[in-house]
Design an enzyme around this catalytic site. Structure first.
Site, PDB file in Angstrom:
ATOM      1  N   ALA A  32       0.865  -1.188   0.000  1.00 53.69           N
ATOM      2  CA  ALA A  32       0.000   0.000   0.000  1.00 53.69           C
ATOM      3  C   ALA A  32       0.905   1.243   0.000  1.00 53.69           C
ATOM      4  O   ALA A  32       0.796   2.121   0.864  1.00 53.69           O
ATOM      5  CB  ALA A  32      -0.964   0.003   1.180  1.00 53.69           C
ATOM      6  N   HIS A  37       6.989   6.066   1.315  1.00 52.05           N
ATOM      7  CA  HIS A  37       7.832   4.925   0.939  1.00 52.05           C
ATOM      8  C   HIS A  37       8.758   5.310  -0.225  1.00 52.05           C
ATOM      9  O   HIS A  37       9.935   4.978  -0.238  1.00 52.05           O
ATOM     10  CB  HIS A  37       6.966   3.738   0.483  1.00 52.05           C
ATOM     11  CG  HIS A  37       6.085   3.166   1.546  1.00 52.05           C
ATOM     12  ND1 HIS A  37       4.714   3.245   1.498  1.00 52.05           N
ATOM     13  CD2 HIS A  37       6.382   2.477   2.675  1.00 52.05           C
ATOM     14  CE1 HIS A  37       4.207   2.638   2.549  1.00 52.05           C
ATOM     15  NE2 HIS A  37       5.186   2.163   3.288  1.00 52.05           N
ATOM     16  N   LYS A 151       8.088   8.563  10.818  1.00 49.63           N
ATOM     17  CA  LYS A 151       6.714   8.464  11.350  1.00 49.63           C
ATOM     18  C   LYS A 151       6.609   7.362  12.411  1.00 49.63           C
ATOM     19  O   LYS A 151       5.909   7.503  13.401  1.00 49.63           O
ATOM     20  CB  LYS A 151       5.700   8.220  10.236  1.00 49.63           C
ATOM     21  CG  LYS A 151       4.271   8.247  10.784  1.00 49.63           C
ATOM     22  CD  LYS A 151       3.258   7.961   9.733  1.00 49.63           C
ATOM     23  CE  LYS A 151       3.114   6.504   9.428  1.00 49.63           C
ATOM     24  NZ  LYS A 151       2.454   5.716  10.479  1.00 49.63           N
ATOM     25  N   ASP A 152       7.336   6.260  12.160  1.00 51.45           N
ATOM     26  CA  ASP A 152       7.327   5.156  13.127  1.00 51.45           C
ATOM     27  C   ASP A 152       8.561   5.285  14.024  1.00 51.45           C
ATOM     28  O   ASP A 152       9.459   4.445  13.991  1.00 51.45           O
ATOM     29  CB  ASP A 152       7.313   3.821  12.377  1.00 51.45           C
ATOM     30  CG  ASP A 152       6.061   3.675  11.536  1.00 51.45           C
ATOM     31  OD1 ASP A 152       4.967   3.649  12.100  1.00 51.45           O
ATOM     32  OD2 ASP A 152       6.185   3.625  10.295  1.00 51.45           O
ATOM     33  N   GLN A 155       9.422   2.430  16.329  1.00 59.86           N
ATOM     34  CA  GLN A 155       9.846   1.273  15.530  1.00 59.86           C
ATOM     35  C   GLN A 155      11.309   1.449  15.074  1.00 59.86           C
ATOM     36  O   GLN A 155      12.083   0.489  15.070  1.00 59.86           O
ATOM     37  CB  GLN A 155       8.932   1.107  14.319  1.00 59.86           C
ATOM     38  CG  GLN A 155       9.425   0.067  13.331  1.00 59.86           C
ATOM     39  CD  GLN A 155       8.442  -0.243  12.232  1.00 59.86           C
ATOM     40  OE1 GLN A 155       7.579  -1.079  12.408  1.00 59.86           O
ATOM     41  NE2 GLN A 155       8.562   0.402  11.082  1.00 59.86           N
ATOM     42  N   MET A 186       1.713  10.828   6.008  1.00 62.02           N
ATOM     43  CA  MET A 186       1.312   9.787   5.052  1.00 62.02           C
ATOM     44  C   MET A 186       1.412   8.420   5.707  1.00 62.02           C
ATOM     45  O   MET A 186       2.372   8.126   6.422  1.00 62.02           O
ATOM     46  CB  MET A 186       2.182   9.847   3.808  1.00 62.02           C
ATOM     47  CG  MET A 186       1.870  11.066   2.985  1.00 62.02           C
ATOM     48  SD  MET A 186       2.718  11.019   1.406  1.00 62.02           S
ATOM     49  CE  MET A 186       2.314  12.655   0.821  1.00 62.02           C
ATOM     50  N   SER A 188      -0.225   4.148   5.078  1.00 61.60           N
ATOM     51  CA  SER A 188      -1.079   3.240   4.298  1.00 61.60           C
ATOM     52  C   SER A 188      -2.489   3.202   4.882  1.00 61.60           C
ATOM     53  O   SER A 188      -3.471   3.051   4.154  1.00 61.60           O
ATOM     54  CB  SER A 188      -0.474   1.834   4.300  1.00 61.60           C
ATOM     55  OG  SER A 188       0.852   1.894   3.824  1.00 61.60           O
ATOM     56  N   ARG A 189      -2.589   3.351   6.197  1.00 66.94           N
ATOM     57  CA  ARG A 189      -3.909   3.286   6.848  1.00 66.94           C
ATOM     58  C   ARG A 189      -4.803   4.471   6.494  1.00 66.94           C
ATOM     59  O   ARG A 189      -6.013   4.392   6.671  1.00 66.94           O
ATOM     60  CB  ARG A 189      -3.755   3.184   8.366  1.00 66.94           C
ATOM     61  CG  ARG A 189      -3.237   1.829   8.819  1.00 66.94           C
ATOM     62  CD  ARG A 189      -3.220   1.709  10.334  1.00 66.94           C
ATOM     63  NE  ARG A 189      -2.809   0.383  10.752  1.00 66.94           N
ATOM     64  CZ  ARG A 189      -1.547  -0.002  10.911  1.00 66.94           C
ATOM     65  NH1 ARG A 189      -0.570   0.852  10.684  1.00 66.94           N
ATOM     66  NH2 ARG A 189      -1.260  -1.227  11.275  1.00 66.94           N
TER      67      ARG A 189
HETATM   68  O1  PAF Z   1       6.763  -0.175   9.063  1.00 63.01           O
HETATM   69  C1  PAF Z   1       6.389  -1.182   8.424  1.00 63.01           C
HETATM   70  O2  PAF Z   1       5.831  -1.093   7.322  1.00 63.01           O
HETATM   71  C2  PAF Z   1       6.601  -2.553   9.021  1.00 63.01           C
HETATM   72  O3  PAF Z   1       6.499  -2.521  10.409  1.00 63.01           O
HETATM   73  C3  PAF Z   1       7.917  -3.219   8.589  1.00 63.01           C
HETATM   74  C4  PAF Z   1       9.136  -2.451   9.079  1.00 63.01           C
HETATM   75  C5  PAF Z   1       7.965  -3.321   7.072  1.00 63.01           C
HETATM   76  C6  PAF Z   1       8.001  -4.639   9.160  1.00 63.01           C
HETATM   77  O4  PAF Z   1       6.926  -5.426   8.726  1.00 63.01           O
END
Ligand code: PAF
Length: 281
Positions: A32, A37, A151-152, A155, A186, A188-189
């Site tokens: 998505a 990206h 954004k993450d 993570q 931005m 995907s959700r």
């Molecule tokens: O951020 C994401 O899209 C996901 O958490 C990732 C890093 C691709 C792992 O599935």
């Protein structure tokens, strides 16, 4: 762009490229795809990397089954976008390819404190799943650089820690969050937002900007309350409005003049959960 679905095939190709002197820049995604990206692909290209993107909707990182089932999938469109962006390699594995012995057989990592706060606290098991899949993908792709979006934020910190625990020599390149014209990060959700939900979704970014702009004039406690009230007034259910040390994500009760800070928000509208953050200069 070459598309690989099988691990031995992509491994063989990448080791040949490496032997010929290529450096690999890896952009893991769940598909998505959007301009955020694509900005990672662009950055990897600018860095002179052989760009490898993966699209794998990882089931183990969804603590909410409905979120997994409704996650947008648009592989044909994604491939078009990657072609236009000049991506060199796409890895498009199946679940069986990534988890051949079943999901529970893949090694997991303990992220300690990072898994107890914010996203970790609100999405139990999420980072365990992220760790599983990213470790697996890194073993397959063996990149020099890994490109992630700010954004993450949490993570990114988890993945940095993972790379340290794996003992890998991978450079993490964190790229700025791409935003829509009204400031919405931005994601995907965002595709799942209805028109009325989309019309007010930028309130999250407005809250982050107000946290930033009031850092010298107000207490964080007061600004947090204003943000929670504003989010609720617009129809969001705030999960957290938080301030943390940008280096280690230690939560802060108040603005601190001594350390770089990051403000982070997670809030739900209907079934859709959005996150965003801002670094405070
Ligand atoms: O951020 C994401 O899209 C996901 O958490 C990732 C890093 C691709 C792992 O599935």
């Amino acid at each position: 762009m070459i598309i690989f679905k099988k691990i031995p095939d992509i491994k063989k190709y990448l080791s040949e490229q490496k032997a010929a002197g290529a450096n690999t820049g890896f952009i893991p995604t769940m598909g998505a795809l959007h301009a955020g990206h694509l900005s990672l692909i662009e950055r990897a290209t600018t860095d002179g990397m052989l760009t490898v993107c993966s699209i794998f909707l990882n089931p183990t990182q969804f603590n909410d089954k409905k979120d997994f089932e409704k996650y947008p999938v648009s592989t044909e469109d994604d491939i078009e976008l990657l072609l236009k962006a000049g991506c060199n390699v796409l890895f498009l594995p199946s679940v069986d390819e990534i988890y051949p012995g079943g999901e529970s057989t893949v090694k997991t990592y303990d992220f300690g404190y990072l898994d107890t706060i914010l996203e970790g606290a609100n999405r139990p098991g999420h980072f365990k799943g992220v760790g599983q899949v990213v470790a697996r993908l890194l073993e397959i792709v063996q990149p020099q650089n890994l490109y992630l979006g700010q954004k993450d934020y949490q993570q990114c910190m988890v993945i940095r820690k993972l790379i340290g625990m794996m003992g890998e020599d991978v450079q993490v390149v964190i790229c700025p969050t791409k935003r829509e014209a009204d400031g919405l990060a931005m994601s995907s959700r965002n595709r799942r937002l209805t028109e009325p939900q989309r019309a007010i979704a930028a309130v999250i970014y407005q809250c982050l900007v107000s946290i930033e702009s009031k850092q010298y004039t107000s207490s964080f406690e007061m600004v947090r309350k204003q943000c929670e009230d504003l989010l609720a007034a617009k129809g969001f259910v705030p999960e957290y409005v938080a301030l943390a040390d940008a280096k280690d994500l230690k939560l802060l009760e108040e603005y601190s003049g001594e350390t770089p800070m990051v403000a982070l928000i997670a809030a739900k509208i209907g079934e859709i959960r959005l996150i965003d953050n801002i670094l405070l200069g």
